[in-house]
Design a protein around this motif. Sequence first.
Motif, short mmCIF file in Angstrom:
data_model
loop_
_atom_site.label_atom_id
_atom_site.label_comp_id
_atom_site.label_asym_id
_atom_site.label_seq_id
_atom_site.Cartn_x
_atom_site.Cartn_y
_atom_site.Cartn_z
N GLN A 179 30.06 20.29 19.50
CA GLN A 179 29.17 19.15 19.26
C GLN A 179 28.11 18.89 20.11
O GLN A 179 27.14 18.25 19.83
CB GLN A 179 30.35 17.90 19.43
CG GLN A 179 29.65 16.33 19.31
CD GLN A 179 29.52 16.23 17.79
OE1 GLN A 179 30.47 16.39 16.97
NE2 GLN A 179 28.30 15.98 17.45
N GLU A 180 28.08 19.16 21.42
CA GLU A 180 27.10 19.03 22.33
C GLU A 180 25.80 19.63 21.71
O GLU A 180 24.80 19.18 21.80
CB GLU A 180 27.37 19.51 23.78
CG GLU A 180 26.42 19.16 24.77
CD GLU A 180 26.78 19.69 26.14
OE1 GLU A 180 27.64 20.76 26.19
OE2 GLU A 180 26.23 19.58 27.07
N PHE A 181 26.02 21.14 21.39
CA PHE A 181 24.71 21.79 20.62
C PHE A 181 24.21 21.17 19.48
O PHE A 181 23.00 20.87 19.41
CB PHE A 181 25.23 23.19 20.55
CG PHE A 181 24.19 23.93 19.93
CD1 PHE A 181 23.15 24.41 20.74
CD2 PHE A 181 23.99 24.35 18.51
CE1 PHE A 181 22.04 25.18 20.17
CE2 PHE A 181 22.77 25.09 18.13
CZ PHE A 181 22.02 25.43 19.05
N ALA A 182 25.20 20.47 18.57
CA ALA A 182 24.93 19.73 17.54
C ALA A 182 23.94 18.61 17.98
O ALA A 182 22.92 18.39 17.15
CB ALA A 182 25.89 19.63 16.59
N ASP A 183 24.35 17.97 18.94
CA ASP A 183 23.55 16.74 19.08
C ASP A 183 22.23 17.03 19.90
O ASP A 183 21.27 16.41 19.50
CB ASP A 183 24.41 15.90 20.42
CG ASP A 183 25.77 15.46 19.85
OD1 ASP A 183 25.54 15.15 18.75
OD2 ASP A 183 26.47 14.93 20.57
N VAL A 184 22.39 18.16 20.66
CA VAL A 184 20.95 18.66 21.40
C VAL A 184 19.84 19.05 20.27
O VAL A 184 18.76 18.49 20.44
CB VAL A 184 21.30 20.04 22.31
CG1 VAL A 184 19.96 20.58 22.50
CG2 VAL A 184 21.93 19.35 23.32
N ILE A 185 20.32 19.61 19.01
CA ILE A 185 19.48 20.12 18.05
C ILE A 185 19.19 19.02 16.98
O ILE A 185 18.60 19.00 16.05
CB ILE A 185 19.75 21.32 17.36
CG1 ILE A 185 21.07 21.06 16.27
CG2 ILE A 185 19.78 22.61 18.40
CD1 ILE A 185 21.31 22.46 15.65
#
Length: 212
Positions: A179-185
Amino acid sequence: MTINDELWDAIVFAERGLVLKIVQAAVDNDEDLVELLNNTMIPALREVGDQFSAGEVFVPEMLASAKAMQAAIDIVGPLLAKTGHKPIAKVCIGSVRGDLHDIGKNLVAIMLRGSGFEVDDLGVNCRVDDFEAAVQRGAEVVCLSALLSTTRDAMRPVADHFRDRDEVKVVVGGAVITQEFADVIGADGFGFDASDAIRAVRECLGLAGTPA
Ligand code: B12
């Protein structure tokens, strides 16, 4: 959690014929195929990945297990994907540029179809243009799959490409995605597995809370 030990071993040791026999018997006996997938088949393939990490098996063995798994999914998939409803919406899905893993992506496509979505499956090694073409064909949600730490960054240009297009949502997933990566991109949604993918797609279309 029930694990089918015989099927587990057959996938780990890439005994394709045995895998097919066990899965066909499960179908004939009306067993819970989603449970078989989630509790035995997927974890067995993960075990092969762990053995690969540990240097106990190599790419050819990993590929043989993957082929045995895919053959089983070819039996189970059409049964999971049966839906008589009018499509809820059209989505597209592809493994991102550089990534040739497609078993998880195929499963997500099957489950989305089974949940009433029309799915445009773009295959593997997909570039921004491939996703744009699918949107031109009517996809409202662009689903991206990545299994490698080296390919997950290929999600970024796709997310960037659709950022200012409110009518197109981007949902990401795959073993290396969080989820963190999804938020970052700046993706609109993240799904952990095939069932969670359905939740993520429904949520970004504003369908959360309504029955599938
Ligand atoms: C099978 C396999 C292969 C097969 C792929 C065959 C195929 N047709 O897919 C082959 C042998 C070709 C292969 C090749 C490679 N592989 Co490989 N592979 C695997 C393995 C064992 C299983 C993957 C799999 O199918 N899992 C089962 C499916 C059901 O799970 P899944 O893909 O995670 O999908 C689920 C979720 O992630 C989610 N999901 C997936 N996509 C999406 C998309 C959306 C939108 C959403 C919401 C959810 C979602 O839902 C799915 C269903 O529950 C994994 C091990 C692992 N632990 O994942 C290694 C693994 C992914 N591979 C790895 C590596 C290193 C490679 C190679 C680089 C090896 C090499 N030296 O050549 C190459 C790369 C090839 C390339 N360019 O892509 C590493 C990656 C490490 C990393 N962090 O980067 C892993 C983790 C093995 C390891 N432990 O080291 N591989």
